[in-house]
Enzyme design. Structure first.
Site, PDB file in Angstrom:
ATOM      1  N   PRO A  10       0.791  -1.242   0.000  1.00 34.01           N
ATOM      2  CA  PRO A  10       0.000   0.000   0.000  1.00 34.01           C
ATOM      3  C   PRO A  10       0.818   1.285   0.000  1.00 34.01           C
ATOM      4  O   PRO A  10       0.240   2.357  -0.017  1.00 34.01           O
ATOM      5  CB  PRO A  10      -0.803  -0.125   1.295  1.00 34.01           C
ATOM      6  CG  PRO A  10       0.084  -0.897   2.211  1.00 34.01           C
ATOM      7  CD  PRO A  10       0.805  -1.875   1.336  1.00 34.01           C
ATOM      8  N   GLY A  11       2.161   1.214   0.060  1.00 34.84           N
ATOM      9  CA  GLY A  11       2.949   2.413  -0.197  1.00 34.84           C
ATOM     10  C   GLY A  11       3.721   2.997   0.966  1.00 34.84           C
ATOM     11  O   GLY A  11       4.450   3.980   0.773  1.00 34.84           O
ATOM     12  N   CYS A  42       7.185 -10.746   5.318  1.00 31.04           N
ATOM     13  CA  CYS A  42       6.660 -10.772   6.691  1.00 31.04           C
ATOM     14  C   CYS A  42       6.289 -12.218   7.026  1.00 31.04           C
ATOM     15  O   CYS A  42       5.281 -12.475   7.667  1.00 31.04           O
ATOM     16  CB  CYS A  42       5.489  -9.817   6.876  1.00 31.04           C
ATOM     17  SG  CYS A  42       4.122 -10.045   5.730  1.00 31.04           S
TER      18      CYS A  42
END
Length: 452
Positions: A265-266, A383
């Site tokens: 998402p940035g 992750c």
């Protein structure tokens, strides 16, 4: 009989997660709006994430009280029972009568009205046993993997994998922390206005503490950050501390050309853009145009960032006619380092799915290395806690690309909070790892690759 807004919303979200594979965090964000009181919003979040974290154990109780496999129950009945038993067992401030009656009322308003008597009977039995420890009720003769799987509510295959990889003590610690609500960490994206931003947060009633891992992060203790001007202007973002650290491991300097291959998402793109400066070339790509559209809105708020967004499939040959000084491949992964934050993931993972993710990760890295300048550096991160997606992917890549090698991760000076040692995060092999029970962050992995 009325149903509280929190239980009504929690039921609808859990039903969509169960039947439509929706994501709980997205639905919580969209459903818990300004029309819901802070108290109901908190209870909704507790019910949704709590039920998903304890799902295996709740289903064990459902089978114990119904005498039938939970999978044979209709979704509406199953969700109502999970909600009721969760409140009876884990929420001490909820009266048993409210937990039983409102779950029955929920079923009454569905097309499964005939199951109201069953729901009432099951929840009354659950109420009678609500104070008996689960350890007493799980059959003593079960194999350890199955027993842990029920008690800590994780898929048995994943428990078995972690026992092999981490041993029993670390696995138990990981299973336990995955069932605790994680602290909400924040990144201050505008470091120049840091002190002013922190002051404004305090004035709006936000209570926070220093970061556990990073010197510049904060941990939320109380208050609605989403309603603050600093959050709405993109100057403060909710982001796990280990995730915040990843972009800085790439050591971007002003003027570097940078590729962020899996950017949405940035949050990491903004950090890379700020490090590279306004005149640098930053390319951020993602497979999904919709996610890039959402990212564009976020980037607009982070005004000093100059980023070109490109929709592409990074597992194939990349369409760039140039090389990049720095490349970040924050690869799509199983997310097993984030199970406390995204509890539904654990019920969707499969060994076969992990094998497919590994194939994609190898393909992404291969494509990215083709675009790395001769003296450039690439950081690969996930992750995930799985060696299959981390160490084994890197080994496979280095075998296929013998002209590349792994360099030890170097954490920037002064990035870590007081008392955090680099040796606790970077192993003898040079890889960066955070293990949730030890680091109190999500579980992250990162390595740095460059040409020999």
């Amino acid at each position: 009989m009325a149903i509280s807004p929190a239980r009504k919303i929690a039921y609808s979200i859990l039903l969509r997660v169960e039947t439509q594979r929706a994501y709980a965090s997205d639905l919580l964000h969209s459903r818990v709006d300004a029309d819901v009181t802070a108290r109901d919003a908190a209870l909704t979040t507790e019910l949704v994430l709590g039920v998903l974290r304890r799902q295996n154990l709740l289903d064990f109780f459902i089978e114990r009280y119904t005498g039938k496999k939970f999978a044979r129950l209709d979704a509406e009945i199953l969700i109502a029972l999970r909600l009721g038993i969760y409140q009876l067992r884990f929420l001490s401030r909820v009266p048993a009568r409210a937990a039983v009656n409102e779950s029955a009322e929920i079923v009454k308003r569905t097309s499964k009205k005939s199951a109201v008597a069953l729901v009432n009977a099951v929840l009354r039995r659950a109420a009678e046993e609500k104070d008996r420890p689960a350890e007493e009720l799980i059959p003593a003769g079960l194999p350890p993997v199955e027993s842990l799987s029920i008690l800590f509510s994780h898929p048995a295959w994943l428990v078995e994998r972690w026992l092999r990889q981490f041993g029993e003590t670390k696995t138990r610690a990981l299973l336990a922390i995955n069932n605790q609500p994680p602290k909400q960490a924040c990144a201050i994206t505008d470091s120049i206005e840091r002190e002013e931003l922190l002051h404004s947060l305090k004035e709006t009633g936000i209570e926070f503490a220093p970061g556990k891992l990073l010197r510049d992060a904060i941990i939320l203790n109380r208050g609605n950050l989403l309603g603050t001007r600093a959050f709405q202007e993109g100057k403060v973002a909710i982001q796990d501390e280990a995730s915040q650290l990843i972009p800085s491991l790439l050591h971007v300097s002003p003027g570097n050309s940078v590729l962020d291959l899996c950017a949405a998402p940035g949050g990491k793109t903004i950090a890379l853009g700020r490090a590279a400066g306004r005149t640098a070339m930053i390319v951020a790509s993602d497979l999904h145009e919709k996610r890039l559209g959402q990212m564009a809105e976020r980037l607009k708020k982070a005004s000093p960032v100059n980023v070109k967004l490109v929709a592409l499939d990074g597992t194939t040959s990349l369409p760039f006619g140039r090389k990049f000084d720095r490349i970040l491949v924050d690869a799509p992964c199983s997310g097993t380092g984030t199970l406390a934050r995204n509890p539904e993931i654990r019920w969707r993972l499969t060994p076969e799915g992990m094998a497919e993710l590994r194939r994609q990760q190898v393909a992404l890295l291969s494509s990215a290395l083709e675009c790395l300048s001769p003296d450039g550096e690439l950081v690969y991160s996930t992750c995930s806690l799985e060696a299959e997606e981390n160490d084994e992917v890197v080994r496979e890549i280095l075998r296929a690309h013998p002209d590349f090698t792994m360099s030890p991760i170097e954490i920037p000076d002064n990035a870590l909070a007081s008392g955090v040692a680099v040796d606790d995060l970077v192993g003898a092999d040079g890889a960066f790892r955070t293990f949730p029970p030890h680091a109190h962050t999500d579980g992250f992995f990162a390595v740095r690759l460059r040409r020999r």
